[in-house]
Design a protein around this motif. Sequence first.
Motif, PDB file in Angstrom:
ATOM      1  N   LEU A   1       0.849  -1.187   0.000  1.00  0.00           N
ATOM      2  CA  LEU A   1       0.000   0.000   0.000  1.00  0.00           C
ATOM      3  C   LEU A   1       0.884   1.237   0.000  1.00  0.00           C
ATOM      4  O   LEU A   1       1.744   1.386   0.873  1.00  0.00           O
ATOM      5  CB  LEU A   1      -0.893  -0.004   1.242  1.00  0.00           C
ATOM      6  N   HIS A   2       0.696   2.108  -0.993  1.00  0.00           N
ATOM      7  CA  HIS A   2       1.452   3.362  -1.095  1.00  0.00           C
ATOM      8  C   HIS A   2       0.499   4.533  -0.836  1.00  0.00           C
ATOM      9  O   HIS A   2      -0.384   4.792  -1.652  1.00  0.00           O
ATOM     10  CB  HIS A   2       2.058   3.521  -2.496  1.00  0.00           C
ATOM     11  N   PRO A   3       0.662   5.223   0.307  1.00  0.00           N
ATOM     12  CA  PRO A   3      -0.215   6.368   0.558  1.00  0.00           C
ATOM     13  C   PRO A   3       0.084   7.508  -0.412  1.00  0.00           C
ATOM     14  O   PRO A   3       1.156   7.532  -1.025  1.00  0.00           O
ATOM     15  CB  PRO A   3       0.120   6.773   1.999  1.00  0.00           C
ATOM     16  N   PRO A   4      -0.848   8.451  -0.548  1.00  0.00           N
ATOM     17  CA  PRO A   4      -0.602   9.609  -1.408  1.00  0.00           C
ATOM     18  C   PRO A   4       0.555  10.454  -0.867  1.00  0.00           C
ATOM     19  O   PRO A   4       0.656  10.675   0.332  1.00  0.00           O
ATOM     20  CB  PRO A   4      -1.914  10.399  -1.351  1.00  0.00           C
ATOM     21  N   ARG A   5       1.406  10.893  -1.758  1.00  0.00           N
ATOM     22  CA  ARG A   5       2.540  11.753  -1.378  1.00  0.00           C
ATOM     23  C   ARG A   5       2.033  13.197  -1.303  1.00  0.00           C
ATOM     24  O   ARG A   5       1.584  13.748  -2.303  1.00  0.00           O
ATOM     25  CB  ARG A   5       3.659  11.628  -2.400  1.00  0.00           C
ATOM     26  N   PRO A   6       2.121  13.826  -0.123  1.00  0.00           N
ATOM     27  CA  PRO A   6       1.611  15.189   0.015  1.00  0.00           C
ATOM     28  C   PRO A   6       2.522  16.214  -0.665  1.00  0.00           C
ATOM     29  O   PRO A   6       3.695  15.943  -0.935  1.00  0.00           O
ATOM     30  CB  PRO A   6       1.582  15.407   1.536  1.00  0.00           C
ATOM     31  N   GLN A   7       1.963  17.380  -0.934  1.00  0.00           N
ATOM     32  CA  GLN A   7       2.706  18.464  -1.599  1.00  0.00           C
ATOM     33  C   GLN A   7       3.965  18.852  -0.815  1.00  0.00           C
ATOM     34  O   GLN A   7       4.974  19.180  -1.401  1.00  0.00           O
ATOM     35  CB  GLN A   7       1.804  19.695  -1.750  1.00  0.00           C
ATOM     36  N   ASP A   8       3.882  18.805   0.513  1.00  0.00           N
ATOM     37  CA  ASP A   8       5.008  19.243   1.355  1.00  0.00           C
ATOM     38  C   ASP A   8       5.903  18.078   1.793  1.00  0.00           C
ATOM     39  O   ASP A   8       6.554  18.150   2.828  1.00  0.00           O
ATOM     40  CB  ASP A   8       4.499  20.013   2.568  1.00  0.00           C
ATOM     41  N   ALA A   9       5.984  17.044   0.998  1.00  0.00           N
ATOM     42  CA  ALA A   9       6.744  15.842   1.372  1.00  0.00           C
ATOM     43  C   ALA A   9       8.216  16.150   1.644  1.00  0.00           C
ATOM     44  O   ALA A   9       8.788  15.648   2.606  1.00  0.00           O
ATOM     45  CB  ALA A   9       6.618  14.783   0.284  1.00  0.00           C
ATOM     46  N   GLU A  10       8.837  16.980   0.819  1.00  0.00           N
ATOM     47  CA  GLU A  10      10.257  17.298   1.013  1.00  0.00           C
ATOM     48  C   GLU A  10      10.478  18.019   2.334  1.00  0.00           C
ATOM     49  O   GLU A  10      11.443  17.728   3.056  1.00  0.00           O
ATOM     50  CB  GLU A  10      10.777  18.136  -0.152  1.00  0.00           C
ATOM     51  N   LYS A  11       9.589  18.922   2.674  1.00  0.00           N
ATOM     52  CA  LYS A  11       9.674  19.655   3.940  1.00  0.00           C
ATOM     53  C   LYS A  11       9.525  18.687   5.120  1.00  0.00           C
ATOM     54  O   LYS A  11      10.285  18.745   6.086  1.00  0.00           O
ATOM     55  CB  LYS A  11       8.579  20.723   3.965  1.00  0.00           C
ATOM     56  N   ARG A  12       8.551  17.775   5.026  1.00  0.00           N
ATOM     57  CA  ARG A  12       8.335  16.794   6.089  1.00  0.00           C
ATOM     58  C   ARG A  12       9.549  15.882   6.260  1.00  0.00           C
ATOM     59  O   ARG A  12       9.932  15.529   7.363  1.00  0.00           O
ATOM     60  CB  ARG A  12       7.118  15.928   5.781  1.00  0.00           C
ATOM     61  N   GLU A  13      10.145  15.507   5.121  1.00  0.00           N
ATOM     62  CA  GLU A  13      11.281  14.592   5.144  1.00  0.00           C
ATOM     63  C   GLU A  13      12.483  15.199   5.869  1.00  0.00           C
ATOM     64  O   GLU A  13      13.225  14.496   6.559  1.00  0.00           O
ATOM     65  CB  GLU A  13      11.660  14.216   3.711  1.00  0.00           C
ATOM     66  N   LYS A  14      12.661  16.507   5.721  1.00  0.00           N
ATOM     67  CA  LYS A  14      13.776  17.187   6.389  1.00  0.00           C
ATOM     68  C   LYS A  14      13.593  17.195   7.907  1.00  0.00           C
ATOM     69  O   LYS A  14      14.561  17.130   8.649  1.00  0.00           O
ATOM     70  CB  LYS A  14      13.902  18.620   5.873  1.00  0.00           C
ATOM     71  N   LYS A  15      12.346  17.249   8.362  1.00  0.00           N
ATOM     72  CA  LYS A  15      12.054  17.302   9.793  1.00  0.00           C
ATOM     73  C   LYS A  15      12.080  15.924  10.446  1.00  0.00           C
ATOM     74  O   LYS A  15      12.476  15.777  11.595  1.00  0.00           O
ATOM     75  CB  LYS A  15      10.674  17.926  10.038  1.00  0.00           C
ATOM     76  N   ASP A  16      11.609  14.902   9.707  1.00  0.00           N
ATOM     77  CA  ASP A  16      11.432  13.580  10.303  1.00  0.00           C
ATOM     78  C   ASP A  16      11.589  12.519   9.226  1.00  0.00           C
ATOM     79  O   ASP A  16      10.794  12.461   8.289  1.00  0.00           O
ATOM     80  CB  ASP A  16      10.035  13.504  10.941  1.00  0.00           C
ATOM     81  N   ARG A  17      12.568  11.649   9.384  1.00  0.00           N
ATOM     82  CA  ARG A  17      12.786  10.630   8.346  1.00  0.00           C
ATOM     83  C   ARG A  17      11.659   9.592   8.297  1.00  0.00           C
ATOM     84  O   ARG A  17      11.503   8.885   7.324  1.00  0.00           O
ATOM     85  CB  ARG A  17      14.140   9.962   8.499  1.00  0.00           C
ATOM     86  N   LEU A  18      10.854   9.482   9.343  1.00  0.00           N
ATOM     87  CA  LEU A  18       9.722   8.554   9.363  1.00  0.00           C
ATOM     88  C   LEU A  18       8.393   9.249   9.049  1.00  0.00           C
ATOM     89  O   LEU A  18       7.333   8.746   9.385  1.00  0.00           O
ATOM     90  CB  LEU A  18       9.638   7.865  10.737  1.00  0.00           C
ATOM     91  N   TRP A  19       8.471  10.385   8.370  1.00  0.00           N
ATOM     92  CA  TRP A  19       7.282  11.185   8.088  1.00  0.00           C
ATOM     93  C   TRP A  19       6.222  10.378   7.331  1.00  0.00           C
ATOM     94  O   TRP A  19       5.032  10.602   7.489  1.00  0.00           O
ATOM     95  CB  TRP A  19       7.647  12.425   7.289  1.00  0.00           C
ATOM     96  N   GLY A  20       6.638   9.419   6.525  1.00  0.00           N
ATOM     97  CA  GLY A  20       5.699   8.639   5.714  1.00  0.00           C
ATOM     98  C   GLY A  20       4.678   7.867   6.531  1.00  0.00           C
ATOM     99  O   GLY A  20       3.595   7.552   6.053  1.00  0.00           O
ATOM    100  N   LEU A  21       5.021   7.557   7.777  1.00  0.00           N
ATOM    101  CA  LEU A  21       4.084   6.824   8.636  1.00  0.00           C
ATOM    102  C   LEU A  21       2.904   7.675   9.067  1.00  0.00           C
ATOM    103  O   LEU A  21       1.861   7.144   9.443  1.00  0.00           O
ATOM    104  CB  LEU A  21       4.811   6.290   9.879  1.00  0.00           C
ATOM    105  N   SER A  22       3.078   8.995   9.020  1.00  0.00           N
ATOM    106  CA  SER A  22       2.005   9.886   9.478  1.00  0.00           C
ATOM    107  C   SER A  22       1.118  10.402   8.346  1.00  0.00           C
ATOM    108  O   SER A  22       0.183  11.148   8.592  1.00  0.00           O
ATOM    109  CB  SER A  22       2.602  11.071  10.240  1.00  0.00           C
ATOM    110  N   VAL A  23       1.401   9.982   7.113  1.00  0.00           N
ATOM    111  CA  VAL A  23       0.580  10.422   5.980  1.00  0.00           C
ATOM    112  C   VAL A  23      -0.824   9.847   6.114  1.00  0.00           C
ATOM    113  O   VAL A  23      -0.996   8.662   6.435  1.00  0.00           O
ATOM    114  CB  VAL A  23       1.223   9.979   4.640  1.00  0.00           C
ATOM    115  N   ARG A  24      -1.806  10.672   5.870  1.00  0.00           N
ATOM    116  CA  ARG A  24      -3.203  10.218   5.957  1.00  0.00           C
ATOM    117  C   ARG A  24      -3.453   9.164   4.888  1.00  0.00           C
ATOM    118  O   ARG A  24      -3.144   9.356   3.713  1.00  0.00           O
ATOM    119  CB  ARG A  24      -4.137  11.410   5.756  1.00  0.00           C
ATOM    120  N   ARG A  25      -3.998   8.019   5.329  1.00  0.00           N
ATOM    121  CA  ARG A  25      -4.229   6.903   4.413  1.00  0.00           C
ATOM    122  C   ARG A  25      -5.259   5.952   5.013  1.00  0.00           C
ATOM    123  O   ARG A  25      -5.602   6.045   6.183  1.00  0.00           O
ATOM    124  CB  ARG A  25      -2.930   6.132   4.173  1.00  0.00           C
ATOM    125  N   ILE A  26      -5.706   5.031   4.194  1.00  0.00           N
ATOM    126  CA  ILE A  26      -6.602   3.980   4.674  1.00  0.00           C
ATOM    127  C   ILE A  26      -5.804   3.076   5.619  1.00  0.00           C
ATOM    128  O   ILE A  26      -4.603   2.882   5.437  1.00  0.00           O
ATOM    129  CB  ILE A  26      -7.184   3.173   3.482  1.00  0.00           C
TER     130      ILE A  26
END
Length: 112
Positions: free
Chosen positions: A36-61
């Motif tokens: 399952l690949h959640p949608p990549r948000p517009q601010d993904a690069e910004k989130r990635e700089k703050k937290d390397r595990l940012w992908g776990l917090s992306v809104r998804r099913i």
Amino acid sequence: MVRSSAADAYKDEVGWIAKAHKVALMLTPIRVMMTLHPPRPQDAEKREKKDRLWGLSVRRIDIDNAQKVVLDALQGIAYKNDRQITFLSIRLGQPVPDGGLDVEIEQDLEWI
């Protein structure tokens, strides 16, 4: 239980995608693997700089809900009955634009 119109529409869409990929109805024991690949948000690069595990917090099913919906949609298209499934896995993949789901289905040779 009665399926919603959204569930019916999703099943129809899965059917069209399966036909486009020339998925054949399998009658043997099978293994199903999903990513399952959640949608990549517009601010993904910004989130990635703050937290390397940012992908776990992306809104998804929820991962378990995604699994159930997909298995129901593929029944009668990729396999006759979900009782044929002898192995099942689902994992969370990296976010991608618009989200997505990869599904692999293969014969389970241990049961053949």
